[in-house]
Design an enzyme around this catalytic site. Structure first.
Site, PDB file in Angstrom:
ATOM      1  N   ASP A 204     -66.402 -23.625 -48.029  1.00  0.00           N
ATOM      2  CA  ASP A 204     -67.224 -23.949 -46.860  1.00  0.00           C
ATOM      3  C   ASP A 204     -68.506 -24.624 -47.333  1.00  0.00           C
ATOM      4  OD1 ASP A 204     -68.137 -24.119 -44.228  1.00  0.00           O
ATOM      5  OD2 ASP A 204     -69.162 -22.190 -44.347  1.00  0.00           O
ATOM      6  N   SER A 205     -69.134 -25.342 -46.425  1.00  0.00           N
ATOM      7  CA  SER A 205     -70.421 -25.960 -46.735  1.00  0.00           C
ATOM      8  C   SER A 205     -71.470 -24.880 -47.030  1.00  0.00           C
ATOM      9  CB  SER A 205     -70.886 -26.809 -45.548  1.00  0.00           C
ATOM     10  OG  SER A 205     -70.929 -26.011 -44.379  1.00  0.00           O
TER      11      SER A 205
ATOM     12  N   CYS B   9     -64.551 -25.164 -43.635  1.00  0.00           N
ATOM     13  CA  CYS B   9     -65.588 -25.969 -42.989  1.00  0.00           C
ATOM     14  C   CYS B   9     -64.935 -27.010 -42.068  1.00  0.00           C
ATOM     15  CB  CYS B   9     -66.410 -26.670 -44.069  1.00  0.00           C
ATOM     16  SG  CYS B   9     -67.705 -27.714 -43.409  1.00  0.00           S
TER      17      CYS B   9
ATOM     18  N   GLU C 256     -78.101 -19.037 -38.404  1.00  0.00           N
ATOM     19  CA  GLU C 256     -78.530 -18.779 -39.791  1.00  0.00           C
ATOM     20  C   GLU C 256     -79.851 -18.027 -39.830  1.00  0.00           C
ATOM     21  OE1 GLU C 256     -77.832 -20.999 -43.018  1.00  0.00           O
ATOM     22  OE2 GLU C 256     -75.737 -21.017 -42.393  1.00  0.00           O
TER      23      GLU C 256
ATOM     24  N   CYS D 248     -66.504 -24.562 -35.425  1.00  0.00           N
ATOM     25  CA  CYS D 248     -67.521 -24.506 -36.469  1.00  0.00           C
ATOM     26  C   CYS D 248     -67.450 -23.111 -37.099  1.00  0.00           C
ATOM     27  CB  CYS D 248     -68.897 -24.752 -35.850  1.00  0.00           C
ATOM     28  SG  CYS D 248     -70.245 -24.570 -37.013  1.00  0.00           S
TER      29      CYS D 248
ATOM     30  N   HIS E 165     -69.499 -20.992 -38.066  1.00  0.00           N
ATOM     31  CA  HIS E 165     -70.432 -19.940 -37.634  1.00  0.00           C
ATOM     32  C   HIS E 165     -70.118 -19.376 -36.241  1.00  0.00           C
ATOM     33  CE1 HIS E 165     -72.596 -21.818 -40.873  1.00  0.00           C
ATOM     34  NE2 HIS E 165     -73.652 -21.028 -40.740  1.00  0.00           N
TER      35      HIS E 165
HETATM   36  N1  DGL Z   1     -69.420 -25.270 -41.979  1.00  0.00           N
HETATM   37  C1  DGL Z   1     -69.830 -26.247 -40.999  1.00  0.00           C
HETATM   38  C2  DGL Z   1     -68.666 -26.526 -40.043  1.00  0.00           C
HETATM   39  O1  DGL Z   1     -67.810 -25.688 -39.813  1.00  0.00           O
HETATM   40  C3  DGL Z   1     -71.040 -25.797 -40.225  1.00  0.00           C
HETATM   41  C4  DGL Z   1     -72.317 -25.789 -41.039  1.00  0.00           C
HETATM   42  C5  DGL Z   1     -72.699 -27.176 -41.553  1.00  0.00           C
HETATM   43  O2  DGL Z   1     -73.148 -28.025 -40.760  1.00  0.00           O
HETATM   44  O3  DGL Z   1     -72.504 -27.381 -42.743  1.00  0.00           O
HETATM   45  O4  DGL Z   1     -68.600 -27.614 -39.513  1.00  0.00           O
END
Ligand code: DGL
Length: 264
Positions: free
Chosen positions: A7-8, A70, A153, A183, A185
């Site tokens: 993940d990012s 992600c 966050e 997403c 989160h």
């Molecule tokens: N992990 C990213 C997503 O699911 C969300 C957070 C980011 O913008 O990196 O798109």
């Protein structure tokens, strides 16, 4: 060999927790590219380069299969990596995203499907493409919700809920019958989303669908499943470590975990 999860940042820990609950005997290696977070406002090329680097790291560290948790990376980079890099560099490895499984679930009953996601995911058009491939009749409404990740966050749920309501009221008004939380989160705010959308709208939350999709994939691919080690081990890596993200990680994973910083 392990299952990698990329993940990012740390949002992917929610899916990782769900995987542990339902496929706990495997060994997992989580990598969050916290040094480059957020991906949602980056360019397609940046997301491609970051994702390629992260997948290389995970493949070089004994991952047979990587789940790209992600959505922005699944939307913008994964297809190119699957077509160009994996066959040339790691032909015996696999990378799977989260957008196609979400689209498959959404079209089961959805005719008008809404998705809330990052700007990168919305602009990529990837989810629209998958929905169109899977169903001739479904229509898609994408809504980029750029503030939500920041609010979640920082633990500011009052602002997250306020912004969520504003976005979802618009999607409700456009008559969606299905909503995809596109997403990493957003499983955190799924109850709130379900409350706002009401009982007649199906809300697709990736933590609830990816474990079954992976189970099914491993059943269909014994050549991968038999290579996976089964010691119930988990390791969590990040590219930037702070006190705040160490604390946030344990909250998302719902138990105390240790983040290790690595250079990738
Ligand atoms: N992990 C990213 C997503 O699911 C969300 C957070 C980011 O913008 O990196 O798109």
């Amino acid at each position: 060999m392990k299952i990698g999860i990329f993940d990012s940042g740390l949002g992917g820990l929610i899916i990782t927790h769900a995987l542990k609950e339902s496929l706990g005997r495997y060994d997992y290696l989580y990598l969050g590219d916290t040094a480059n977070l957020p991906y949602g406002n980056k360019t397609k090329d940046q997301i491609y380069e970051y994702t390629k680097k992260a997948l290389r790291y995970l493949f070089e560290n004994d991952c047979k299969l990587v789940i790209v948790a992600c959505n922005s990376a699944s939307a913008d980079a994964l297809r190119r990596i699957q077509q160009e890099c994996i066959p040339n560099n790691w032909p015996d490895r696999k990378a799977l995203g989260v957008l196609i499984p979400s689209a498959e679930v959404a079209v089961r009953s959805g005719k008008k499907i809404g998705i809330i996601c990052t700007v990168a995911t919305a602009e990529s058009g990837a989810f629209d493409r998958e929905i169109t491939k899977l169903s001739k009749n479904a229509e898609l409404v994408s809504k980029a919700t750029p503030e939500l990740v920041g609010h979640i966050e920082s633990g500011d749920y009052a602002s997250a809920h306020k912004d969520l309501k504003r976005y979802l009221d618009k999607l409700s008004a456009s008559g969606v019958d299905t909503l995809v939380l596109g997403c990493t989160h957003y499983p955190i705010i799924k109850n709130e989303a379900r409350k706002i959308m009401g009982e007649y709208v199906e809300v697709v939350s990736q933590d609830e669908i990816i474990p079954n999709k992976l189970k099914d994939y491993l059943k269909r691919h014994p050549e991968i499943e038999t290579k996976l080690s089964k010691n119930s081990r988990m390791e969590f890596l990040v590219t930037k470590k702070t006190m705040a993200n160490q604390k946030f990680a344990s909250k998302l994973f719902d138990s105390e975990i240790y983040l290790k910083k690595v250079m990738i």
